[in-house]
Design a protein around this motif. Structure first.
Motif, PDB file in Angstrom:
ATOM      1  N   ASP A 297      41.296   3.983  -5.503  1.00  0.00           N
ATOM      2  CA  ASP A 297      39.865   3.349  -5.255  1.00  0.00           C
ATOM      3  C   ASP A 297      39.746   3.103  -3.626  1.00  0.00           C
ATOM      4  O   ASP A 297      38.461   3.097  -3.124  1.00  0.00           O
ATOM      5  CB  ASP A 297      40.156   1.821  -5.844  1.00  0.00           C
ATOM      6  N   LEU A 298      40.846   2.999  -3.008  1.00  0.00           N
ATOM      7  CA  LEU A 298      40.969   2.741  -1.630  1.00  0.00           C
ATOM      8  C   LEU A 298      40.621   3.991  -0.670  1.00  0.00           C
ATOM      9  O   LEU A 298      39.761   4.207   0.085  1.00  0.00           O
ATOM     10  CB  LEU A 298      42.256   1.997  -1.149  1.00  0.00           C
ATOM     11  N   TYR A 299      41.434   5.042  -1.178  1.00  0.00           N
ATOM     12  CA  TYR A 299      41.305   6.046  -0.228  1.00  0.00           C
ATOM     13  C   TYR A 299      40.537   7.494  -0.904  1.00  0.00           C
ATOM     14  O   TYR A 299      40.432   8.171  -0.263  1.00  0.00           O
ATOM     15  CB  TYR A 299      42.807   6.481   0.022  1.00  0.00           C
ATOM     16  N   GLY A 300      40.789   7.578  -2.407  1.00  0.00           N
ATOM     17  CA  GLY A 300      40.010   8.703  -2.928  1.00  0.00           C
ATOM     18  C   GLY A 300      40.906   9.897  -2.775  1.00  0.00           C
ATOM     19  O   GLY A 300      40.282  10.989  -2.824  1.00  0.00           O
ATOM     20  N   ALA A 357      38.147  -0.004 -15.209  1.00  0.00           N
ATOM     21  CA  ALA A 357      37.506  -0.546 -14.117  1.00  0.00           C
ATOM     22  C   ALA A 357      37.317   0.346 -12.907  1.00  0.00           C
ATOM     23  O   ALA A 357      36.362   0.400 -12.270  1.00  0.00           O
ATOM     24  CB  ALA A 357      37.757  -1.858 -13.930  1.00  0.00           C
ATOM     25  N   SER A 358      38.285   1.117 -12.700  1.00  0.00           N
ATOM     26  CA  SER A 358      38.300   2.118 -11.576  1.00  0.00           C
ATOM     27  C   SER A 358      37.388   3.168 -11.624  1.00  0.00           C
ATOM     28  O   SER A 358      36.864   3.567 -13.033  1.00  0.00           O
ATOM     29  CB  SER A 358      39.624   2.650 -11.477  1.00  0.00           C
ATOM     30  N   LYS A 359      37.150   3.874 -10.925  1.00  0.00           N
ATOM     31  CA  LYS A 359      36.160   5.033 -10.797  1.00  0.00           C
ATOM     32  C   LYS A 359      36.980   6.362 -11.068  1.00  0.00           C
ATOM     33  O   LYS A 359      37.258   7.114  -9.951  1.00  0.00           O
ATOM     34  CB  LYS A 359      35.322   5.090  -9.150  1.00  0.00           C
ATOM     35  N   LEU A 360      37.381   6.549 -12.062  1.00  0.00           N
ATOM     36  CA  LEU A 360      38.159   7.666 -12.418  1.00  0.00           C
ATOM     37  C   LEU A 360      37.176   8.847 -13.129  1.00  0.00           C
ATOM     38  O   LEU A 360      36.393   8.521 -13.522  1.00  0.00           O
ATOM     39  CB  LEU A 360      39.022   7.369 -13.556  1.00  0.00           C
ATOM     40  N   PRO A 361      37.915   9.926 -12.949  1.00  0.00           N
ATOM     41  CA  PRO A 361      37.074  11.047 -13.722  1.00  0.00           C
ATOM     42  C   PRO A 361      37.019  10.937 -15.227  1.00  0.00           C
ATOM     43  O   PRO A 361      37.727   9.964 -15.688  1.00  0.00           O
ATOM     44  CB  PRO A 361      38.101  12.217 -13.560  1.00  0.00           C
ATOM     45  N   SER A 581      50.862  -5.268  -3.026  1.00  0.00           N
ATOM     46  CA  SER A 581      50.430  -6.155  -2.131  1.00  0.00           C
ATOM     47  C   SER A 581      49.914  -5.596  -0.656  1.00  0.00           C
ATOM     48  O   SER A 581      48.897  -5.921  -0.350  1.00  0.00           O
ATOM     49  CB  SER A 581      51.747  -6.989  -1.405  1.00  0.00           C
ATOM     50  N   LEU A 582      50.322  -4.540  -0.207  1.00  0.00           N
ATOM     51  CA  LEU A 582      49.996  -3.836   0.798  1.00  0.00           C
ATOM     52  C   LEU A 582      48.479  -3.287   0.500  1.00  0.00           C
ATOM     53  O   LEU A 582      47.685  -3.482   1.466  1.00  0.00           O
ATOM     54  CB  LEU A 582      50.809  -2.583   1.388  1.00  0.00           C
ATOM     55  N   LEU A 583      48.388  -2.480  -0.673  1.00  0.00           N
ATOM     56  CA  LEU A 583      47.107  -2.151  -0.887  1.00  0.00           C
ATOM     57  C   LEU A 583      45.810  -2.987  -1.075  1.00  0.00           C
ATOM     58  O   LEU A 583      44.851  -2.947  -0.816  1.00  0.00           O
ATOM     59  CB  LEU A 583      47.246  -1.351  -2.221  1.00  0.00           C
ATOM     60  N   LEU A 584      46.432  -4.182  -1.571  1.00  0.00           N
ATOM     61  CA  LEU A 584      45.416  -5.303  -1.826  1.00  0.00           C
ATOM     62  C   LEU A 584      45.063  -5.947  -0.110  1.00  0.00           C
ATOM     63  O   LEU A 584      43.862  -6.140   0.129  1.00  0.00           O
ATOM     64  CB  LEU A 584      45.953  -6.470  -2.418  1.00  0.00           C
ATOM     65  N   MET A 585      45.994  -5.871   0.669  1.00  0.00           N
ATOM     66  CA  MET A 585      45.780  -6.263   1.883  1.00  0.00           C
ATOM     67  C   MET A 585      44.941  -5.237   2.684  1.00  0.00           C
ATOM     68  O   MET A 585      43.792  -5.650   3.252  1.00  0.00           O
ATOM     69  CB  MET A 585      47.179  -6.489   2.848  1.00  0.00           C
TER      70      MET A 585
END
Length: 598
Positions: A297-300, A357-361, A581-585
């Motif tokens: 979701d963050l980087y695609g 909920a994620s934008k998955l294929p 935690s890092l990805l949420l930050m």
């Protein structure tokens, strides 16, 4: 636009142009020899290559230009946009090269397919006689390429984007219609035939561009900030107090990859070496799936798909026909029944709801829905507080995608009601908690109430969750150092008893990061952003021992904080807790500007 659409008062608007390097007004011949263009008219387009740049029309125009000026050159400088390359490869660039061959202008068009440094870009700009912007999008509020061309004093031909119309007025450039190669060719030929006109345009562009150089732009920003502070003070408001999140490390998945094989993520490590003796768990593979979903979701970035597919495959294999997820899988790939738990069931439901909920294929989305709904009949069997909380989180995620699913909504109401009742029944004035002992993954319980309250529009759930989370932070804050001091697993924290200081687990810090984020989103209170940052800082050394648990050399996380230092094993739970935690930050820094007014 700010005035007409958003009703912003005119005295609150400051117009500051896009910045550009400060370059002397030089003759184009100065650098032409460095590019093999000495004595030849040079037209330039630069920037990341993508179909909306309209280069195909520039090439068509160049064919007409070359008939009159056979020595003319057209440089297209820049690599293909990474998102375009990721999805379509180099198909757009190859189509442009094929067009050049078909038109027979290979000697006139040169592709510089690479990223260039600022120093080299300036040389390209200085060497150019004309800058060409054949872009296809009218709704372009700003253009760094046109700004750089103005600041370096170029004669400019551009399509009429919003930005180009404003910047190239009063003789600073020529506008041509979108997708009109003929008009583009006529504009280029007019400038190449008339050196005096070209020089007048260059001078007008350079003089206008002086206000865009970085020194001037920086000064304008400083003046704008100063005016804002003065207006703020005159209005009788208290001073701004900025809150800065941690400078965040890069996301390093190398240790997670190291722990993962073709079956799933192994649960334990001896130091940094995967320990195969203990096999795999649904607990860890569900949490690892959430890491890949956050990363996607963050980087695609499709490179995450291999890990994501592995964790999906594990959950699919772990689920029985009745919808229950078996938990402990030995390294020999046999499930051990004594490892099954409600927690694992809840975590699997949570991960699958997150996936929905994620934008998955489409295929991955279909599998997520199938596994999630297959587990739905098992929800009524859940009774443990954390299992309820995990499943509530999964149900709320699912409803973000399908808010009209009454079956899931009804099941979520039942689980959230159970959890809320546990808080109401178990809480005491000095102990607003549903259990007599604070143990592990504590913040997930109030987080689930907050999330359920939002999904079901139950304000009392949110209020109870906020109250419990605030208390949880209070009892886990060191009174002397203002840092997080988590409940240790060597005795936990019984009501009326002494709180164990060690061993502190990364799992608990990660739960606080996520819960505080949800509290901040629903309340808008900056207190929760600060607490989210403080919980995250625990990983980086803001803890009872002042030592970091994240290992920058491996990308892993130590398994806990002991009285004598860190537990030097880097297993799945701790590493996944760090990465979550890092990805949420990272998501917070990307999506929000965090500022606080006292």
């Amino acid at each position: 636009m700010l005035r007409e659409i958003y009703d912003v008062p005119a005295d609150r608007i400051a117009i500051i142009y896009h910045g550009a390097p400060d370059v002397p007004f030089l003759d184009p011949a100065y650098y032409k020899d460095q590019f093999g263009a000495e004595g030849r008219p040079l037209i330039l387009t630069f920037g990341l290559l993508s179909p909306n740049k309209g280069i195909e029309y520039a090439i068509e125009a160049m064919a007409e230009v070359a008939r009159e000026f056979p020595e003319a050159l057209y440089f297209v400088v820049g690599a293909t946009h990474p998102e375009v390359r990721k999805r379509y490869g180099e198909s757009y660039r190859l189509s442009l090269e094929e067009r050049v061959k078909r038109l027979g202008i290979e000697e006139n068009v040169v592709f510089h397919n690479r990223y260039v440094s600022l120093e080299e870009l300036i040389k390209f700009l200085v060497a150019a006689d004309i800058f060409l912007a054949p872009y296809l999008v009218r709704e372009q509020a700003v253009s760094g390429t046109i700004t750089y061309a103005l600041a370096t004093g170029k004669a400019i031909v551009s399509t009429p984007s919003w930005y180009a119309e404003e910047m190239l007025a009063e003789g600073r450039g020529i506008l041509v219609p979108f997708r009109d190669a003929g008009a583009m060719a006529r504009a280029l030929l007019g400038l190449l035939r008339d050196e005096a006109k070209r020089d007048r345009m260059r001078k007008a562009a350079y003089e206008f561009g002086r206000q865009m150089v970085w020194r001037e732009v920086a000064g304008q920003y400083a003046e704008a900030f100063e005016r804002a502070l003065v207006l703020h003070a005159r209005a009788g408001k208290r001073p701004f107090r900025a809150f800065k999140l941690h400078t965040l490390p890069e996301v390093d998945l190398s240790h997670l990859r190291r722990l993962t094989d073709g079956t799933g993520v192994l649960q334990h490590a001896i130091y940094t070496i995967p320990d195969r003796r203990f096999g795999y768990t649904t607990d860890d593979n569900a949490r690892a799936l959430i890491v890949t979903l956050l990363h996607w979701d963050l980087y695609g970035d499709r490179e995450i798909w291999d890990l994501m597919h592995t964790y999906f495959s594990f959950l699919h294999y772990a689920q029985t026909e009745g919808g229950w997820f078996r938990n402990l899988l030995t390294y020999e790939r046999t499930f051990s029944p004594e490892g099954d738990s409600e927690d694992a069931q809840g975590r699997a439901i949570w991960a699958l709801g997150h996936a929905v909920a994620s934008k998955l294929p489409e295929d991955l989305l279909a599998l997520s829905i199938e596994l999630f709904r297959k587990a739905l009949p098992t929800w009524e069997r859940l009774s443990a507080a954390r299992a309820l909380a995990f499943a509530v989180l999964g149900g709320a995620y699912y409803l973000e995608k399908f808010p009209g699913d009454t079956e899931v909504k009804g099941a979520l109401q039942d689980l959230a009601g159970k959890l809320h009742h546990a808080f109401v029944a178990g809480a005491k004035p000095d102990w607003p908690w549903p259990e007599e002992v604070l143990t592990y993954d504590n913040a997930r319980l109030p987080q689930a109430l907050i999330v359920a309250g939002r999904a079901l529009e139950r304000r009392e759930y949110v209020e109870r969750g906020i109250e419990a989370l605030r208390w949880l932070i209070e009892v886990q804050t060191d009174p002397h150092g203002d840092h997080l001091s988590l409940v240790g697993n060597q005795g936990w924290y019984p009501r009326g008893g002494e709180r164990a200081r060690f061993d502190q687990q990364p799992l608990d810090a990660a739960a606080l990061v996520d819960a505080c984020r949800e509290a901040a989103l629903i309340t808008g209170d900056p207190f929760w952003w600060r607490e989210m940052e403080r919980a995250f800082a625990w990983f980086l050394g803001r803890n009872d021992l002042g030592v970091p648990l994240y290992d920058f050399t491996t990308g892993g996380c130590y398994d806990g904080l002991q009285p004598t230092g860190v537990n030097r094993n880097q297993g799945a739970e701790s590493t996944i807790s760090w990465l979550t935690s890092l990805l949420l930050m990272k998501r917070t820094l990307r999506r929000r500007t965090v500022a606080e007014r006292a």
